[in-house]
Write a protein that holds these residues in place. Sequence first.
Motif, short mmCIF file in Angstrom:
data_model
loop_
_atom_site.label_atom_id
_atom_site.label_comp_id
_atom_site.label_asym_id
_atom_site.label_seq_id
_atom_site.Cartn_x
_atom_site.Cartn_y
_atom_site.Cartn_z
N LEU A 1 1.05 -1.03 0.10
CA LEU A 1 0.05 0.10 0.12
C LEU A 1 0.96 1.15 -0.12
O LEU A 1 0.45 2.33 -0.80
N ALA A 2 2.15 1.02 0.91
CA ALA A 2 2.52 2.39 0.53
C ALA A 2 3.25 2.36 -0.62
O ALA A 2 4.03 3.92 -0.94
N GLU A 3 3.75 1.56 -1.16
CA GLU A 3 4.83 1.56 -2.85
C GLU A 3 3.51 2.11 -3.90
O GLU A 3 4.10 3.11 -4.65
N LEU A 4 2.08 1.96 -3.55
CA LEU A 4 0.96 2.36 -4.63
C LEU A 4 0.64 4.37 -4.00
O LEU A 4 0.33 4.23 -5.21
N ALA A 5 0.40 4.30 -2.83
CA ALA A 5 0.20 5.18 -2.61
C ALA A 5 1.72 6.60 -2.93
O ALA A 5 1.38 7.02 -3.65
N ALA A 6 2.53 5.95 -3.28
CA ALA A 6 4.03 6.90 -3.13
C ALA A 6 3.73 6.76 -4.50
O ALA A 6 4.24 8.12 -5.52
N LYS A 7 3.66 5.89 -5.39
CA LYS A 7 3.49 5.41 -7.07
C LYS A 7 2.71 7.06 -7.21
O LYS A 7 2.97 6.88 -8.28
N HIS A 8 1.33 7.50 -6.73
CA HIS A 8 0.60 8.00 -7.26
C HIS A 8 0.20 8.96 -6.68
O HIS A 8 -0.17 10.01 -6.64
N GLY A 9 1.36 9.22 -6.15
CA GLY A 9 1.59 10.70 -5.12
C GLY A 9 0.31 10.98 -3.84
O GLY A 9 0.83 11.84 -3.18
N ILE A 10 0.18 10.16 -3.05
CA ILE A 10 -0.93 10.55 -2.10
C ILE A 10 0.67 9.40 -0.42
O ILE A 10 0.85 9.19 -0.61
N ASP A 11 0.76 10.95 -0.02
CA ASP A 11 0.82 10.45 1.24
C ASP A 11 0.20 10.18 1.89
O ASP A 11 -0.90 10.58 2.67
N ILE A 12 0.51 9.03 2.96
CA ILE A 12 -0.47 8.42 3.73
C ILE A 12 0.32 7.98 4.84
O ILE A 12 -0.40 7.33 5.81
N ALA A 13 1.35 9.27 5.60
CA ALA A 13 2.25 8.47 6.95
C ALA A 13 1.35 9.84 7.44
O ALA A 13 0.35 10.13 7.76
#
Length: 59
Positions: free
Chosen positions: A47-59
């Motif tokens: 999920l972290a990789e998927l979010a980073a790929k789409h420019g989404i910060d989930i931290a």
Amino acid sequence: MHGGLEPDLLDEVTYWIEQYWTYALYAAVAIVRASADRADMPLDSMLAELAAKHGIDIA
């Protein structure tokens, strides 16, 4: 229409369309979980990789 009949499909599919987003979400969750399993990755890393790929910060 020609014979006096009008197709009215909206009434027949309204119940399904209202819950379409729920089914789409369930499908997305299943795909992400299966992808993480197939890649032998922890789900949170996937999920972290998927979010980073789409420019989404989930931290």
